[in-house]
Design an enzyme around this catalytic site. Structure first.
Site, short mmCIF file in Angstrom:
data_model
loop_
_atom_site.label_atom_id
_atom_site.label_comp_id
_atom_site.label_asym_id
_atom_site.label_seq_id
_atom_site.Cartn_x
_atom_site.Cartn_y
_atom_site.Cartn_z
N CYS A 33 12.28 -3.17 5.33
CA CYS A 33 12.18 -4.18 4.27
C CYS A 33 13.25 -3.95 3.20
O CYS A 33 13.24 -2.94 2.49
CB CYS A 33 10.79 -4.10 3.64
SG CYS A 33 10.62 -5.09 2.15
N CYS A 44 0.84 -1.20 0.00
CA CYS A 44 0.00 0.00 0.00
C CYS A 44 0.87 1.24 0.00
O CYS A 44 2.04 1.20 0.36
CB CYS A 44 -0.86 0.06 1.26
SG CYS A 44 -2.16 -1.15 1.29
N ASP A 55 17.96 -8.35 -13.67
CA ASP A 55 16.60 -8.18 -13.13
C ASP A 55 16.70 -8.00 -11.62
O ASP A 55 17.73 -8.30 -11.01
CB ASP A 55 15.75 -9.40 -13.49
CG ASP A 55 14.26 -9.10 -13.44
OD1 ASP A 55 13.88 -7.96 -13.10
OD2 ASP A 55 13.47 -10.01 -13.75
N CYS A 98 15.28 -5.95 7.17
CA CYS A 98 14.61 -7.25 7.16
C CYS A 98 14.99 -7.96 5.87
O CYS A 98 14.86 -7.40 4.77
CB CYS A 98 13.09 -7.07 7.21
SG CYS A 98 12.21 -8.64 7.00
N CYS A 140 12.55 -12.97 3.85
CA CYS A 140 12.24 -13.83 2.71
C CYS A 140 13.49 -14.41 2.05
O CYS A 140 13.41 -15.36 1.29
CB CYS A 140 11.41 -13.05 1.69
SG CYS A 140 12.17 -11.49 1.23
#
Ligand code: SF4
Length: 499
Positions: A256, A9, A368, A456, A459
């Protein structure tokens, strides 16, 4: 690449202490951040009452003849905006409209509006708690959880600051929030780990104070950037500037890392650095880390547009030509995930044009930002092979993604992530390239000029900054390895007693 994964968002808010219309600022602040959410958008302004507008899709253009209508619909000198990509709640169209932000909660005794970016991890616990306080509560998005949580504390007689403090202490996850009280005060706060960006800025006269997910929201309005809100900090916009209060001790900052590689606009600033400069450094790092491959290649090709800056860095480091033969069809904005699976390939084809004769017989480096599911990359590679590319080496700026995200990015299960089950050489085989080469985590961190511990990388490492997310990840991984079917957004399911 844009199609790889859904974003979360974007938030923008502003208050004009000279009491002029605020809507134009909020509108442009959100237009500058539409990349952070494509599914829905909304605005709330305040002029002694709350005025609400919400809709699906991209923020519309406003015709000159329509300006007065918009100002009539959204009057007032305080306003909030939001663009959203759904990472919580149900996904059908009714639910998307219901979950469109900003959120307004009217308890009968108090009213509060918020715009939210992030994701709550202890969703189930909060939902249970809030259903007791608000029997009519139906959960459509995490913004509603946060807004109800704050409202329930206001109902108990807490002041806004202590309601926010309780919210910070009892909510696990990423939440960067700006809100308007029923008195028309504008405030903002961030979770104790500061996972999502949120910064403050103001007009040069100081008459207008503002909060924005990214600094581009200020640039488009001609505002000056002031500061990034600290983890666990509460900020009130006042006539004499920003009042800042550290409500809970800062836990370890965990911004992040994926924002640097993919989400944030290149012309935004994170940690006081322009994102495009960090991405250029990513490219230089890849050139240094894989100099052997680079020396034998004929050219660099970037997948437009998030890897263009890294391509420039790689070109500078290696001296290899950056061949600009991949171009985005500028007004084809449909995202692959919303289309039928049988349409997927042709849609990607429609979005990126590759000039064919440039590739014939060439050894190329395709740069990429990330590989999430691998689908998009596979399609583009297939196309390059057909156009005559001889060798294709993939250079990827974000380290291998091996686990889900619990903080607002659309990567919910291990099974969907090619990197969770495949090593780089296996990914190369599956995608159809000669090699896949990731930037190392150490180089990535160095380019951001942040401390490793302040980012962070959940992932990419499987180490998450918050405890419930870690427990959920461990539990999910064990089950995944044992062949259990994964169910999607696990933090929305009642598994907390199981993990
Ligand atoms: S898990 Fe990954 S995508 Fe999610 S907040 Fe952490 S770094 Fe960002």
């Amino acid at each position: 690449m844009e199609d790889t994964v859904g974003m979360e968002c974007g938030v923008f808010s502003a208050i004009d202490f000279k009491r002029r219309h605020i809507f134009p600022y909020v509108y442009w602040g959100m237009r500058a951040q539409n990349h952070r959410g494509h599914q829905s958008h909304g605005f709330i302004t305040f002029d002694s009452k709350f005025n609400v507008y919400r809709s699906l899709d991209l923020i519309p253009k406003i015709k000159k003849s329509d300006v007065q209508n918009w100002l009539r619909k959204l009057p007032g000198s305080v306003g909030l905006g939001n663009v959203r990509y759904t990472t919580s709640g149900r996904l059908n169209e009714d639910a998307l409209i219901e979950g469109t932000q900003p959120t307004l909660v009217d308890t009968g005794k108090s009213k509060l509006a918020i715009s939210f970016n992030g994701n709550v991890v202890n969703t189930v616990q909060l939902r249970k708690e809030l259903c007791n306080a608000f029997p009519d509560f139906s959960y459509e998005c995490d913004a509603e959880l946060i807004c109800r949580k704050l409202s329930s504390k206001l109902l108990e007689g807490q002041r806004l600051e202590s309601a926010v403090k309780t919210c910070m202490m009892e909510t696990e996850g990423a939440f960067s929030v700006s809100g308007i009280t029923e008195k028309g005060d504008l405030f903002a706060f961030k979770d104790p780990h500061g996972i999502r960006p949120l910064c403050s800025g103001c007009s040069s006269s100081g008459d207008v104070c503002s909060f924005s997910s990214e600094t581009v929201g200020f640039d488009i309005n001609g505002f000056e950037y002031r500061f990034e809100i600290e983890p666990g900090e509460f900020v009130l916009a006042t006539e004499s500037g920003f009042e800042r209060k550290q409500l809970v001790p800062k836990k370890e900052l965990a911004l992040c890392a994926f924002e640097f590689a993919y989400f944030a606009r290149p012309d935004s600033r994170l940690n006081d650095k322009y994102v495009y400069e960090v991405r250029e450094e990513f490219g230089r790092n890849l050139g240094r880390e894989y100099s052997d491959l680079a020396k034998d290649a004929d050219m660099i090709i970037s997948l437009p547009e998030t890897s263009d800056d890294a391509a420039l860095g790689l070109h500078e480091e290696t001296g290899l030509r950056w061949e600009r033969c991949t171009r985005r069809h500028r007004y084809v904005t449909d995202r692959a995930f919303i289309l039928l699976s049988r349409e997927r390939y042709s849609t990607i084809d429609r979005k990126i044009n590759i000039i064919d004769h440039k590739l014939v017989g060439k050894d190329i480096i395709v740069i990429d930002d990330s590989i999430v599911r691998g689908d998009t990359t596979r399609v583009v590679v297939e196309k390059m092979r057909k156009l005559g590319a001889r060798k294709i080496h993939l250079f990827i700026t974000y380290p291998r993604i091996i686990g889900p995200c619990f903080y607002g990015i659309d990567m919910a299960t291990y099974g969907e992530l090619i990197g969770s089950t495949h090593k780089p050489d296996e990914i190369a085989k599956s995608i159809g390239v000669d090699s896949v080469n990731y930037q190392s985590l150490e180089s990535f961190v160095k380019a951001t000029e942040m401390r490793r511990d302040d980012l962070c990388f959940g992932c990419a490492t499987g180490e998450y900054p918050t405890p419930l997310a870690q427990r959920l990840a461990n539990w999910m991984y064990r089950r995944f390895q044992n062949g259990h079917k994964e169910t999607g957004r696990i933090y929305e399911m009642d598994v907390e007693n199981t993990v």
